[in-house]
Design a protein around this motif. Structure first.
Motif, PDB file in Angstrom:
ATOM      1  N   PRO A 103       4.963  -8.161   5.933  1.00  0.00           N
ATOM      2  CA  PRO A 103       5.909  -8.028   4.777  1.00  0.00           C
ATOM      3  C   PRO A 103       5.228  -7.277   3.718  1.00  0.00           C
ATOM      4  CG  PRO A 103       5.583 -10.113   5.066  1.00  0.00           C
ATOM      5  CD  PRO A 103       4.773  -9.502   6.101  1.00  0.00           C
ATOM      6  N   GLY A 104       6.113  -6.535   3.052  1.00  0.00           N
ATOM      7  CA  GLY A 104       5.461  -6.023   1.649  1.00  0.00           C
ATOM      8  C   GLY A 104       5.494  -6.934   0.595  1.00  0.00           C
ATOM      9  N   PRO A 105       4.763  -6.658  -0.429  1.00  0.00           N
ATOM     10  CA  PRO A 105       4.707  -7.489  -1.367  1.00  0.00           C
ATOM     11  C   PRO A 105       6.142  -7.585  -2.112  1.00  0.00           C
ATOM     12  CG  PRO A 105       3.795  -5.456  -2.094  1.00  0.00           C
ATOM     13  CD  PRO A 105       3.978  -5.476  -0.774  1.00  0.00           C
ATOM     14  N   LEU A 106       6.352  -8.997  -2.926  1.00  0.00           N
ATOM     15  CA  LEU A 106       7.417  -9.346  -3.647  1.00  0.00           C
ATOM     16  C   LEU A 106       7.374  -9.454  -5.104  1.00  0.00           C
ATOM     17  CD1 LEU A 106       8.563 -11.985  -1.313  1.00  0.00           C
ATOM     18  CD2 LEU A 106       9.431  -9.658  -1.291  1.00  0.00           C
ATOM     19  N   PRO A 107       8.378  -8.831  -5.772  1.00  0.00           N
ATOM     20  CA  PRO A 107       8.323  -9.122  -7.313  1.00  0.00           C
ATOM     21  C   PRO A 107       8.227 -10.420  -7.679  1.00  0.00           C
ATOM     22  CG  PRO A 107      10.523  -7.850  -6.570  1.00  0.00           C
ATOM     23  CD  PRO A 107       9.457  -8.036  -5.375  1.00  0.00           C
ATOM     24  N   GLY A 109       8.291 -12.266 -11.598  1.00  0.00           N
ATOM     25  CA  GLY A 109       8.050 -12.217 -12.894  1.00  0.00           C
ATOM     26  C   GLY A 109       7.371 -10.933 -13.297  1.00  0.00           C
ATOM     27  N   ASP A 110       6.195 -11.014 -14.082  1.00  0.00           N
ATOM     28  CA  ASP A 110       5.387  -9.817 -14.270  1.00  0.00           C
ATOM     29  C   ASP A 110       4.410  -9.082 -13.310  1.00  0.00           C
ATOM     30  OD1 ASP A 110       6.856  -9.904 -16.788  1.00  0.00           O
ATOM     31  OD2 ASP A 110       5.392 -11.068 -17.845  1.00  0.00           O
ATOM     32  N   GLY A 111       4.596  -9.834 -12.162  1.00  0.00           N
ATOM     33  CA  GLY A 111       3.568  -9.754 -11.422  1.00  0.00           C
ATOM     34  C   GLY A 111       4.194  -9.619  -9.917  1.00  0.00           C
ATOM     35  N   TRP A 112       3.212  -9.631  -8.874  1.00  0.00           N
ATOM     36  CA  TRP A 112       3.619  -9.509  -7.490  1.00  0.00           C
ATOM     37  C   TRP A 112       3.160 -10.884  -6.562  1.00  0.00           C
ATOM     38  CZ3 TRP A 112       6.802  -5.634  -5.926  1.00  0.00           C
ATOM     39  CH2 TRP A 112       7.276  -4.492  -6.577  1.00  0.00           C
ATOM     40  N   GLU A 113       3.863 -11.233  -5.629  1.00  0.00           N
ATOM     41  CA  GLU A 113       3.551 -12.042  -4.696  1.00  0.00           C
ATOM     42  C   GLU A 113       2.799 -11.162  -3.581  1.00  0.00           C
ATOM     43  OE1 GLU A 113       6.586 -14.547  -3.351  1.00  0.00           O
ATOM     44  OE2 GLU A 113       7.026 -15.504  -5.486  1.00  0.00           O
ATOM     45  N   ALA A 114       1.763 -11.831  -3.061  1.00  0.00           N
ATOM     46  CA  ALA A 114       1.207 -11.286  -1.764  1.00  0.00           C
ATOM     47  C   ALA A 114       2.165 -11.219  -0.692  1.00  0.00           C
ATOM     48  CB  ALA A 114      -0.261 -11.934  -1.519  1.00  0.00           C
ATOM     49  N   PRO A 115       1.959 -10.413   0.284  1.00  0.00           N
ATOM     50  CA  PRO A 115       2.795 -10.392   1.472  1.00  0.00           C
ATOM     51  C   PRO A 115       2.526 -11.881   2.058  1.00  0.00           C
ATOM     52  CG  PRO A 115       1.694  -8.382   1.394  1.00  0.00           C
ATOM     53  CD  PRO A 115       1.069  -9.151   0.435  1.00  0.00           C
ATOM     54  N   HIS A 116       3.540 -12.354   2.463  1.00  0.00           N
ATOM     55  CA  HIS A 116       3.722 -13.624   3.155  1.00  0.00           C
ATOM     56  C   HIS A 116       4.756 -13.882   3.938  1.00  0.00           C
ATOM     57  CE1 HIS A 116       6.081 -14.080  -0.308  1.00  0.00           C
ATOM     58  NE2 HIS A 116       6.685 -15.222   0.231  1.00  0.00           N
ATOM     59  N   LEU A 117       4.688 -14.979   4.763  1.00  0.00           N
ATOM     60  CA  LEU A 117       6.018 -15.445   5.611  1.00  0.00           C
ATOM     61  C   LEU A 117       6.358 -16.888   5.043  1.00  0.00           C
ATOM     62  CD1 LEU A 117       4.663 -14.866   9.129  1.00  0.00           C
ATOM     63  CD2 LEU A 117       5.781 -13.408   7.730  1.00  0.00           C
ATOM     64  N   ASP A 138      -6.572 -10.586   4.895  1.00  0.00           N
ATOM     65  CA  ASP A 138      -6.965  -9.350   4.737  1.00  0.00           C
ATOM     66  C   ASP A 138      -6.133  -8.767   3.406  1.00  0.00           C
ATOM     67  OD1 ASP A 138      -4.724  -9.154   6.067  1.00  0.00           O
ATOM     68  OD2 ASP A 138      -5.319  -7.547   7.471  1.00  0.00           O
ATOM     69  N   GLU A 139      -5.647  -9.546   2.569  1.00  0.00           N
ATOM     70  CA  GLU A 139      -4.901  -8.927   1.470  1.00  0.00           C
ATOM     71  C   GLU A 139      -5.652  -9.249   0.097  1.00  0.00           C
ATOM     72  OE1 GLU A 139      -1.992  -7.389   1.123  1.00  0.00           O
ATOM     73  OE2 GLU A 139      -1.674  -7.123   3.417  1.00  0.00           O
ATOM     74  N   GLU A 140      -5.867  -8.334  -0.662  1.00  0.00           N
ATOM     75  CA  GLU A 140      -6.319  -8.326  -1.924  1.00  0.00           C
ATOM     76  C   GLU A 140      -5.508  -9.093  -2.737  1.00  0.00           C
ATOM     77  OE1 GLU A 140      -8.081  -4.612  -3.543  1.00  0.00           O
ATOM     78  OE2 GLU A 140      -9.095  -4.101  -1.425  1.00  0.00           O
ATOM     79  N   ALA A 141      -4.192  -8.830  -2.719  1.00  0.00           N
ATOM     80  CA  ALA A 141      -3.176  -9.050  -3.558  1.00  0.00           C
ATOM     81  C   ALA A 141      -3.189 -10.761  -3.574  1.00  0.00           C
ATOM     82  CB  ALA A 141      -1.844  -8.676  -2.972  1.00  0.00           C
ATOM     83  N   ASN A 142      -3.740 -11.446  -2.495  1.00  0.00           N
ATOM     84  CA  ASN A 142      -3.946 -12.803  -2.414  1.00  0.00           C
ATOM     85  C   ASN A 142      -4.544 -13.570  -3.611  1.00  0.00           C
ATOM     86  OD1 ASN A 142      -2.466 -13.010  -0.065  1.00  0.00           O
ATOM     87  ND2 ASN A 142      -4.556 -13.343   1.057  1.00  0.00           N
ATOM     88  N   ALA A 143      -5.534 -13.057  -4.391  1.00  0.00           N
ATOM     89  CA  ALA A 143      -6.045 -13.160  -5.519  1.00  0.00           C
ATOM     90  C   ALA A 143      -5.086 -13.299  -6.745  1.00  0.00           C
ATOM     91  CB  ALA A 143      -7.358 -12.456  -5.672  1.00  0.00           C
TER      92      ALA A 143
END
Length: 186
Positions: A103-107, A109-117, A138-143
């Motif tokens: 999945p793609g990232p999700l909006p 609030g002011d940021g994004w949720e990392a791709p997840h199920l 392997d997602e940098e967005a997890n941080a």
């Protein structure tokens, strides 16, 4: 006056194999879809033993971060044959698996949720589902993910991160005990 007696408790099921089995359930996308991979794992009880009659359901966004739902404000899913929902029963060894796409990232609030199920777990003895998430290693967005960031204990946070396998990802769901998966109160 008659004294009231406590009603004995009873477990739910086991009816999952008969009541919730769905032949196409393990296919969030059809076999042969470009970029498709397997997410597989086991459902384990508090003693680390397999749970042979559980059901694992997932709900996810498509690779563009859209849900297959008419209320998604970003518009309809543009992926052909993307269902966004999967259901897999466990086998005698507690194993389950789904074919999906990342999945793609999700909006958020002011940021994004990392791709997840998003994951729901149903099994014998539970009157309500358990809810958790599967994140990709392997997602940098997890941080920066607000849900992962809300879990202070790094060991607990790691229970939401799948591991990479040759065919996709592996994710065990531990219902209790050591290394219990983080579940959310929803």
């Amino acid at each position: 006056m008659t004294e009231l007696q406590t009603t004995p408790s009873q477990t739910v099921g086991p009816f999952f194999e008969n009541g919730l089995f769905w032949e196409d359930g393990p296919f969030v996308v059809p076999d042969g879809t470009e970029g498709a991979f397997r997410v597989e794992g086991r459902v384990l009880d508090g003693a680390g033993e397999p749970v042979p009659d559980a059901v694992v359901e997932t709900w996810q966004a498509d690779p563009e971060g859209r849900f297959d739902h008419p209320d998604d404000p970003r518009g309809p899913v543009r992926w052909k044959d993307f269902r966004g929902f999967g259901r897999a029963a466990t086998d005698a060894g507690g194993r389950w698996g789904l074919l999906t796409v990342k999945p793609g990232p999700l909006p958020a609030g002011d940021g994004w949720e990392a791709p997840h199920l998003n994951v729901s777990v149903f099994c014998r003895g539970m009157l309500v589902r358990l809810v958790t998430r599967i994140y990709f290693p392997d997602e940098e967005a997890n941080a920066q993910d607000p849900v992962l960031g809300s879990i202070a204990d790094p060991a607990a946070r790691s229970t939401l991160i799948a591991t990479t396998t040759p065919s996709g990802y592996h994710f065990d769901i531990r219902l209790q005990g050591e290394h219990e998966t983080v579940f959310f109160d929803v």
